[in-house]
Design a protein around this motif. Sequence first.
Motif, PDB file in Angstrom:
ATOM      1  N   ARG A  31       0.805  -1.223   0.000  1.00 33.75           N
ATOM      2  CA  ARG A  31       0.000   0.000   0.000  1.00 33.75           C
ATOM      3  C   ARG A  31       0.838   1.273   0.000  1.00 33.75           C
ATOM      4  NH1 ARG A  31      -5.618  -0.737   1.178  1.00 33.75           N
ATOM      5  NH2 ARG A  31      -6.017  -2.926   1.583  1.00 33.75           N
ATOM      6  N   GLY A  32       2.019   1.217   0.546  1.00 29.79           N
ATOM      7  CA  GLY A  32       2.878   2.396   0.593  1.00 29.79           C
ATOM      8  C   GLY A  32       3.736   2.567  -0.646  1.00 29.79           C
ATOM      9  N   ALA A  33       3.637   1.641  -1.572  1.00 35.51           N
ATOM     10  CA  ALA A  33       4.455   1.716  -2.786  1.00 35.51           C
ATOM     11  C   ALA A  33       4.086   2.952  -3.597  1.00 35.51           C
ATOM     12  CB  ALA A  33       4.271   0.463  -3.633  1.00 35.51           C
ATOM     13  N   ASP A  34       5.103   3.576  -4.154  1.00 34.62           N
ATOM     14  CA  ASP A  34       4.886   4.734  -5.023  1.00 34.62           C
ATOM     15  C   ASP A  34       5.504   4.414  -6.376  1.00 34.62           C
ATOM     16  OD1 ASP A  34       4.665   7.109  -6.357  1.00 34.62           O
ATOM     17  OD2 ASP A  34       5.915   8.245  -4.959  1.00 34.62           O
ATOM     18  N   LEU A  35       4.691   4.028  -7.318  1.00 32.95           N
ATOM     19  CA  LEU A  35       5.173   3.668  -8.643  1.00 32.95           C
ATOM     20  C   LEU A  35       5.116   4.837  -9.616  1.00 32.95           C
ATOM     21  CD1 LEU A  35       3.742   0.062  -9.136  1.00 32.95           C
ATOM     22  CD2 LEU A  35       5.818   0.804  -7.988  1.00 32.95           C
ATOM     23  N   SER A  36       4.959   6.040  -9.094  1.00 30.30           N
ATOM     24  CA  SER A  36       4.851   7.212  -9.968  1.00 30.30           C
ATOM     25  C   SER A  36       6.125   7.449 -10.773  1.00 30.30           C
ATOM     26  CB  SER A  36       4.495   8.457  -9.156  1.00 30.30           C
ATOM     27  OG  SER A  36       5.535   8.778  -8.239  1.00 30.30           O
ATOM     28  N   LYS A  37       7.250   6.936 -10.319  1.00 29.32           N
ATOM     29  CA  LYS A  37       8.512   7.107 -11.041  1.00 29.32           C
ATOM     30  C   LYS A  37       8.757   5.977 -12.047  1.00 29.32           C
ATOM     31  CE  LYS A  37      10.166  10.676  -8.646  1.00 29.32           C
ATOM     32  NZ  LYS A  37       9.165  11.695  -8.622  1.00 29.32           N
ATOM     33  N   THR A  38       7.809   5.064 -12.165  1.00 25.46           N
ATOM     34  CA  THR A  38       7.919   3.957 -13.128  1.00 25.46           C
ATOM     35  C   THR A  38       6.689   3.962 -14.038  1.00 25.46           C
ATOM     36  OG1 THR A  38       6.912   2.397 -11.573  1.00 25.46           O
ATOM     37  CG2 THR A  38       9.310   2.538 -11.550  1.00 25.46           C
ATOM     38  N   PRO A  39       6.530   5.035 -14.815  1.00 24.57           N
ATOM     39  CA  PRO A  39       5.303   5.189 -15.604  1.00 24.57           C
ATOM     40  C   PRO A  39       5.076   4.075 -16.623  1.00 24.57           C
ATOM     41  CG  PRO A  39       6.944   6.796 -16.286  1.00 24.57           C
ATOM     42  CD  PRO A  39       7.464   6.139 -15.037  1.00 24.57           C
ATOM     43  N   ASN A  40       6.117   3.504 -17.191  1.00 21.37           N
ATOM     44  CA  ASN A  40       5.913   2.423 -18.162  1.00 21.37           C
ATOM     45  C   ASN A  40       5.282   1.213 -17.494  1.00 21.37           C
ATOM     46  OD1 ASN A  40       7.013   3.971 -20.221  1.00 21.37           O
ATOM     47  ND2 ASN A  40       9.065   3.155 -19.913  1.00 21.37           N
ATOM     48  N   THR A  41       5.740   0.901 -16.282  1.00 16.57           N
ATOM     49  CA  THR A  41       5.159  -0.220 -15.535  1.00 16.57           C
ATOM     50  C   THR A  41       3.714   0.075 -15.183  1.00 16.57           C
ATOM     51  OG1 THR A  41       7.321  -0.812 -14.624  1.00 16.57           O
ATOM     52  CG2 THR A  41       5.386  -1.645 -13.460  1.00 16.57           C
ATOM     53  N   VAL A  42       3.443   1.290 -14.729  1.00 19.64           N
ATOM     54  CA  VAL A  42       2.081   1.667 -14.333  1.00 19.64           C
ATOM     55  C   VAL A  42       1.144   1.670 -15.537  1.00 19.64           C
ATOM     56  CG1 VAL A  42       0.653   3.462 -13.289  1.00 19.64           C
ATOM     57  CG2 VAL A  42       2.899   2.959 -12.332  1.00 19.64           C
ATOM     58  N   GLN A  43       1.597   2.193 -16.658  1.00 21.60           N
ATOM     59  CA  GLN A  43       0.757   2.178 -17.857  1.00 21.60           C
ATOM     60  C   GLN A  43       0.454   0.747 -18.295  1.00 21.60           C
ATOM     61  OE1 GLN A  43       3.175   4.645 -20.363  1.00 21.60           O
ATOM     62  NE2 GLN A  43       2.304   6.526 -19.552  1.00 21.60           N
ATOM     63  N   TYR A  44       1.429  -0.135 -18.155  1.00 22.63           N
ATOM     64  CA  TYR A  44       1.216  -1.554 -18.464  1.00 22.63           C
ATOM     65  C   TYR A  44       0.186  -2.158 -17.506  1.00 22.63           C
ATOM     66  CZ  TYR A  44       2.203  -6.536 -18.776  1.00 22.63           C
ATOM     67  OH  TYR A  44       2.089  -7.897 -18.891  1.00 22.63           O
ATOM     68  N   MET A  45       0.348  -1.873 -16.216  1.00 26.20           N
ATOM     69  CA  MET A  45      -0.621  -2.370 -15.232  1.00 26.20           C
ATOM     70  C   MET A  45      -2.020  -1.881 -15.573  1.00 26.20           C
ATOM     71  SD  MET A  45       1.502  -1.763 -11.677  1.00 26.20           S
ATOM     72  CE  MET A  45       0.138  -2.217 -10.602  1.00 26.20           C
ATOM     73  N   LEU A  46      -2.125  -0.628 -15.965  1.00 29.31           N
ATOM     74  CA  LEU A  46      -3.422  -0.046 -16.304  1.00 29.31           C
ATOM     75  C   LEU A  46      -4.026  -0.718 -17.536  1.00 29.31           C
ATOM     76  CD1 LEU A  46      -5.530   2.118 -15.640  1.00 29.31           C
ATOM     77  CD2 LEU A  46      -4.190   3.725 -17.013  1.00 29.31           C
ATOM     78  N   ARG A  47      -3.207  -0.936 -18.558  1.00 24.64           N
ATOM     79  CA  ARG A  47      -3.715  -1.630 -19.763  1.00 24.64           C
ATOM     80  C   ARG A  47      -4.265  -3.007 -19.395  1.00 24.64           C
ATOM     81  NH1 ARG A  47       0.751   0.686 -22.117  1.00 24.64           N
ATOM     82  NH2 ARG A  47       2.049  -1.175 -21.891  1.00 24.64           N
ATOM     83  N   CYS A  48      -3.538  -3.715 -18.556  1.00 27.14           N
ATOM     84  CA  CYS A  48      -3.985  -5.054 -18.146  1.00 27.14           C
ATOM     85  C   CYS A  48      -5.269  -4.979 -17.323  1.00 27.14           C
ATOM     86  CB  CYS A  48      -2.883  -5.757 -17.346  1.00 27.14           C
ATOM     87  SG  CYS A  48      -1.425  -6.188 -18.318  1.00 27.14           S
ATOM     88  N   ALA A  49      -5.306  -4.051 -16.378  1.00 25.47           N
ATOM     89  CA  ALA A  49      -6.468  -3.935 -15.486  1.00 25.47           C
ATOM     90  C   ALA A  49      -7.725  -3.456 -16.202  1.00 25.47           C
ATOM     91  CB  ALA A  49      -6.140  -2.995 -14.326  1.00 25.47           C
ATOM     92  N   GLU A  50      -7.553  -2.733 -17.292  1.00 24.33           N
ATOM     93  CA  GLU A  50      -8.720  -2.234 -18.026  1.00 24.33           C
ATOM     94  C   GLU A  50      -9.341  -3.280 -18.938  1.00 24.33           C
ATOM     95  OE1 GLU A  50      -6.998   1.289 -19.804  1.00 24.33           O
ATOM     96  OE2 GLU A  50      -7.907   2.563 -18.264  1.00 24.33           O
ATOM     97  N   ARG A  51      -8.707  -4.416 -19.082  1.00 19.93           N
ATOM     98  CA  ARG A  51      -9.273  -5.481 -19.918  1.00 19.93           C
ATOM     99  C   ARG A  51     -10.515  -6.067 -19.229  1.00 19.93           C
ATOM    100  NH1 ARG A  51      -6.422  -8.078 -23.706  1.00 19.93           N
ATOM    101  NH2 ARG A  51      -7.136 -10.091 -22.969  1.00 19.93           N
TER     102      ARG A  51
END
Length: 94
Positions: A31-51
Amino acid sequence: LGGREWLVGDGFSVADAAVASYLNYVPIFHRGADLSKTPNTVQYMLRCAERPAFGEAFGAQHQALVVAKCNEWLSAGGGAGASGGGLLGALGLK
């Protein structure tokens, strides 16, 4: 992931299913993770989660949590490149 949408080839594959199934738990167990500095990973996570299949597999509530957290990280990061230890550093594992 900066230059491609999916891990292997041009479409969602079993590799994406394997990796995404782990990444989607980051907002719950780290919960304390901040992935804001890894936008490519976050965008990938978002693409997967939006399926639609993601919501069917993990439930609409979990899907909404992952999508919201990804959007939060993307907004906070302002598109900055990876720094500070990358994904492992963001998770506090490095």
